[in-house]
Scaffold this motif. Structure first.
Motif, PDB file in Angstrom:
ATOM      1  N   LEU A 374     -25.480 -35.199  72.396  1.00 33.05           N
ATOM      2  CA  LEU A 374     -24.998 -34.092  71.559  1.00 33.05           C
ATOM      3  C   LEU A 374     -23.487 -33.961  71.763  1.00 33.05           C
ATOM      4  N   PRO A 375     -22.721 -34.944  71.300  1.00 28.70           N
ATOM      5  CA  PRO A 375     -21.282 -34.977  71.608  1.00 28.70           C
ATOM      6  C   PRO A 375     -20.496 -33.826  71.007  1.00 28.70           C
ATOM      7  N   ASP A 376     -21.043 -33.160  69.989  1.00 34.07           N
ATOM      8  CA  ASP A 376     -20.333 -32.035  69.378  1.00 34.07           C
ATOM      9  C   ASP A 376     -20.914 -30.692  69.833  1.00 34.07           C
ATOM     10  N   LEU A 377     -21.522 -30.675  71.012  1.00 36.59           N
ATOM     11  CA  LEU A 377     -22.123 -29.460  71.559  1.00 36.59           C
ATOM     12  C   LEU A 377     -21.052 -28.387  71.740  1.00 36.59           C
ATOM     13  N   ARG A 378     -21.383 -27.150  71.368  1.00 40.78           N
ATOM     14  CA  ARG A 378     -20.419 -26.061  71.438  1.00 40.78           C
ATOM     15  C   ARG A 378     -21.153 -24.731  71.594  1.00 40.78           C
ATOM     16  N   PRO A 379     -20.463 -23.700  72.111  1.00 38.53           N
ATOM     17  CA  PRO A 379     -21.113 -22.390  72.258  1.00 38.53           C
ATOM     18  C   PRO A 379     -21.394 -21.767  70.897  1.00 38.53           C
ATOM     19  N   ASP A 380     -22.467 -21.012  70.837  1.00 39.20           N
ATOM     20  CA  ASP A 380     -22.883 -20.381  69.580  1.00 39.20           C
ATOM     21  C   ASP A 380     -23.133 -18.888  69.811  1.00 39.20           C
ATOM     22  N   GLY A 381     -22.275 -18.268  70.604  1.00 35.26           N
ATOM     23  CA  GLY A 381     -22.428 -16.856  70.931  1.00 35.26           C
ATOM     24  C   GLY A 381     -21.953 -16.610  72.347  1.00 35.26           C
ATOM     25  N   ASP A 382     -22.115 -15.389  72.802  1.00 31.57           N
ATOM     26  CA  ASP A 382     -21.627 -15.005  74.127  1.00 31.57           C
ATOM     27  C   ASP A 382     -22.562 -15.481  75.232  1.00 31.57           C
ATOM     28  N   VAL A 383     -21.966 -15.966  76.305  1.00 29.53           N
ATOM     29  CA  VAL A 383     -22.705 -16.272  77.531  1.00 29.53           C
ATOM     30  C   VAL A 383     -23.008 -14.956  78.244  1.00 29.53           C
ATOM     31  N   THR A 384     -24.242 -14.790  78.706  1.00 30.99           N
ATOM     32  CA  THR A 384     -24.594 -13.613  79.502  1.00 30.99           C
ATOM     33  C   THR A 384     -25.039 -14.064  80.892  1.00 30.99           C
ATOM     34  N   TRP A 385     -24.889 -13.135  81.854  1.00 35.50           N
ATOM     35  CA  TRP A 385     -25.149 -13.468  83.254  1.00 35.50           C
ATOM     36  C   TRP A 385     -26.361 -12.712  83.777  1.00 35.50           C
ATOM     37  N   SER A 386     -26.952 -13.238  84.823  1.00 33.67           N
ATOM     38  CA  SER A 386     -28.212 -12.710  85.338  1.00 33.67           C
ATOM     39  C   SER A 386     -28.052 -11.371  86.049  1.00 33.67           C
ATOM     40  N   GLY A 387     -26.853 -11.068  86.533  1.00 27.05           N
ATOM     41  CA  GLY A 387     -26.660  -9.845  87.301  1.00 27.05           C
ATOM     42  C   GLY A 387     -26.988  -9.987  88.768  1.00 27.05           C
ATOM     43  N   ARG A 388     -27.400 -11.178  89.202  1.00 26.93           N
ATOM     44  CA  ARG A 388     -27.698 -11.388  90.623  1.00 26.93           C
ATOM     45  C   ARG A 388     -26.408 -11.737  91.364  1.00 26.93           C
ATOM     46  N   MET A 389     -26.308 -11.273  92.597  1.00 23.44           N
ATOM     47  CA  MET A 389     -25.082 -11.520  93.351  1.00 23.44           C
ATOM     48  C   MET A 389     -25.244 -12.592  94.429  1.00 23.44           C
ATOM     49  N   THR A 390     -26.458 -12.873  94.876  1.00 25.42           N
ATOM     50  CA  THR A 390     -26.661 -13.882  95.920  1.00 25.42           C
ATOM     51  C   THR A 390     -26.951 -15.244  95.313  1.00 25.42           C
ATOM     52  N   LEU A 391     -27.921 -15.326  94.418  1.00 24.39           N
ATOM     53  CA  LEU A 391     -28.165 -16.554  93.656  1.00 24.39           C
ATOM     54  C   LEU A 391     -27.634 -16.315  92.247  1.00 24.39           C
ATOM     55  N   ARG A 392     -26.390 -16.669  92.046  1.00 27.43           N
ATOM     56  CA  ARG A 392     -25.666 -16.361  90.817  1.00 27.43           C
ATOM     57  C   ARG A 392     -26.002 -17.376  89.728  1.00 27.43           C
ATOM     58  N   SER A 393     -26.219 -16.902  88.504  1.00 26.96           N
ATOM     59  CA  SER A 393     -26.493 -17.844  87.417  1.00 26.96           C
ATOM     60  C   SER A 393     -26.282 -17.185  86.063  1.00 26.96           C
ATOM     61  N   VAL A 394     -26.010 -18.021  85.075  1.00 23.35           N
ATOM     62  CA  VAL A 394     -26.021 -17.547  83.704  1.00 23.35           C
ATOM     63  C   VAL A 394     -27.462 -17.237  83.319  1.00 23.35           C
ATOM     64  N   ALA A 395     -27.620 -16.268  82.399  1.00 21.40           N
ATOM     65  CA  ALA A 395     -28.949 -15.943  81.890  1.00 21.40           C
ATOM     66  C   ALA A 395     -29.192 -16.607  80.547  1.00 21.40           C
ATOM     67  N   HIS A 396     -28.162 -16.643  79.701  1.00 24.40           N
ATOM     68  CA  HIS A 396     -28.304 -17.235  78.371  1.00 24.40           C
ATOM     69  C   HIS A 396     -26.993 -17.910  77.964  1.00 24.40           C
ATOM     70  N   VAL A 397     -27.130 -19.123  77.440  1.00 23.92           N
ATOM     71  CA  VAL A 397     -25.991 -19.860  76.894  1.00 23.92           C
ATOM     72  C   VAL A 397     -26.412 -20.398  75.531  1.00 23.92           C
ATOM     73  N   PRO A 398     -26.133 -19.653  74.444  1.00 24.50           N
ATOM     74  CA  PRO A 398     -26.504 -20.134  73.106  1.00 24.50           C
ATOM     75  C   PRO A 398     -25.616 -21.285  72.679  1.00 24.50           C
ATOM     76  N   LEU A 399     -26.228 -22.338  72.150  1.00 23.07           N
ATOM     77  CA  LEU A 399     -25.503 -23.563  71.814  1.00 23.07           C
ATOM     78  C   LEU A 399     -25.764 -23.968  70.365  1.00 23.07           C
ATOM     79  N   ALA A 400     -24.762 -24.629  69.797  1.00 24.89           N
ATOM     80  CA  ALA A 400     -24.907 -25.250  68.489  1.00 24.89           C
ATOM     81  C   ALA A 400     -24.389 -26.680  68.581  1.00 24.89           C
ATOM     82  N   PHE A 401     -24.815 -27.512  67.651  1.00 25.17           N
ATOM     83  CA  PHE A 401     -24.314 -28.886  67.604  1.00 25.17           C
ATOM     84  C   PHE A 401     -24.485 -29.382  66.160  1.00 25.17           C
ATOM     85  N   GLY A 402     -23.957 -30.542  65.901  1.00 22.73           N
ATOM     86  CA  GLY A 402     -24.008 -31.087  64.547  1.00 22.73           C
ATOM     87  C   GLY A 402     -22.774 -30.656  63.755  1.00 22.73           C
ATOM     88  N   PRO A 403     -22.665 -31.125  62.531  1.00 21.49           N
ATOM     89  CA  PRO A 403     -21.489 -30.849  61.697  1.00 21.49           C
ATOM     90  C   PRO A 403     -21.277 -29.346  61.508  1.00 21.49           C
TER      91      PRO A 403
END
Length: 403
Positions: A374-403
């Protein structure tokens, strides 16, 4: 005004805690936290020293009373019990448990899994390329390590959804600050997880199969088999360690690339840099932010003395951004950073993460496939975070690809 204090409720901490870590570190790499009732380490040299120090403990039973310690003990029940999880035990118990678990997680063993991991990645991407957008965590970064670990342990694949709920609860329960309501909800999930794993272990004890779970049930550490409590504790630890950090590594890594489009373009042009980039993702925004240790004898630390029984919060995430180690661009992502592998994301000493080869292998295969297929992979909205402070991670990463 006084020195800054650790404050996980500060606006923006969820999305980027490293600015706060910088202010804390600039005020002193070793300081007392009133919130945590313990010492907080934020400098690379201090963190690496304590991770390798054999005179500190992972067992909370060895901590002296404080508001936080008393609360944690009350949550554990009226009577203190000996820890049974690999990550909470000291020698010699730690060595016995690690010996029982080590064989499937060696570099050679994990390399043999790469083909299987690649096949699973391709299966997911075959499904996703029929779309023009997807959500990275739910559709890809979480299902992958679930499937890999279910296969290794011999756990039915259909259990994946409930394991996501259970492992998320374990990860949330590790936070340094958590409400009673949230903690009780996490414990209810953990009770379900423990009951499920106990039933599976009993089944393997009666009817062994060719999987890691059966091997652990029937292993002999030289001092006899693992007790039922030890076995379930290791299974729970392995499951959380096998899912959450790998998902976060893939998700946090992609989120970081979208924030650094020049680095994304370099990686898309040269996918052979992915293994180096994974080390940098682990340094730049890895999931493990804090490790807890207990001093069992007084420690002289610059102008401070850490007393026996004091709790020490080892700021792994902060150490990985210390300019004294990483230079003036410590807060920047550099996929070809030559010393990125010196990060402390996987801990150190006897507690160096057992599954680090597996986490890196899955991330390398997954990210290479995403960037090449998916060489044209790109964000398709806001990244949100899990809110955890010890095991930190994103909760959602919306993606788009293609023309």
């Amino acid at each position: 005004m006084g020195d800054p204090q650790f404050d996980p409720f500060e606006p923006g901490f969820d999305a980027w805690p490293y600015d706060q870590y910088r202010r804390l570190r600039e005020a002193g790499t070793v300081q007392w936290s009133e919130l945590l009732c313990g010492w907080l380490l934020t400098g690379y040299d201090d963190v690496t020293r304590i991770l390798r120090d054999k005179t500190v403990s992972s067992d909370l039973n060895k901590a002296k009373p404080s508001a936080v310690v008393d609360l944690l003990r009350s949550r554990g029940g009226d009577e203190p019990s000996e820890p049974t999880s690999l990550v909470l035990t000291d020698e010699p118990a730690h060595g016995r448990l690690r010996k029982a678990l080590a064989a499937p997680f060696t570099a050679r063993s994990i390399e043999r899994l790469r083909r299987s991991i690649a096949a699973r990645v391709d299966d997911h991407l075959d499904r996703l390329v029929a779309l023009d957008r997807f959500e990275l965590i739910d559709d890809f970064a979480y299902p992958l390590p679930v499937e890999v670990f279910c296969e290794m342990l011999g756990i039915p694949a259909e259990a994946g959804a409930q394991f996501r709920r259970w492992t998320a609860a374990v990860a949330r329960s590790l936070d340094l600050v958590i409400s009673e309501e949230d903690y009780d909800a996490c414990m209810a999930e953990l009770d379900e997880m423990e009951a499920y794993l106990t039933t599976l272990a009993d089944q393997r004890r009666a009817e062994p199969t060719d999987d890691l779970l059966s091997a652990l049930v029937h292993t002999d550490t030289g001092e006899g088999p693992l007790t039922p409590d030890e076995l379930v504790a290791q299974l729970m630890t392995l499951y959380v360690a096998g899912h959450e950090p790998t998902t976060a590594l893939i998700g946090n890594g992609m989120a970081a690339l979208f924030q650094h489009p020049d680095q994304l373009a370099r990686l898309q042009a040269a996918p052979s840099l992915v293994p180096a980039a994974v080390q940098e993702f682990l340094r730049y925004d890895g999931p493990n932010q804090f490790v807890r240790r207990i001093a069992i004898e007084p420690l002289a630390w610059g102008e401070h003395t850490i007393d026996a029984g004091d709790v020490i919060y080892v700021g792994v995430g902060a150490a990985n951004h210390d300019p004294a180690q990483w230079g003036a661009d410590a807060d920047a992502l550099r996929i070809d950073r030559p010393d990125a592998a010196q990060h402390v994301q996987f801990g150190g000493g006897i507690h160096h993460c057992l599954g680090h080869h597996l986490a890196r292998a899955q991330a390398e295969v997954a990210l290479t496939a995403l960037l090449t297929r998916l060489p044209d992979l790109r964000p398709d909205g806001d990244v949100t975070w899990s809110g955890r402070m010890t095991l930190r991670s994103v909760a959602h990463v919306p993606l788009a690809f293609g023309p």
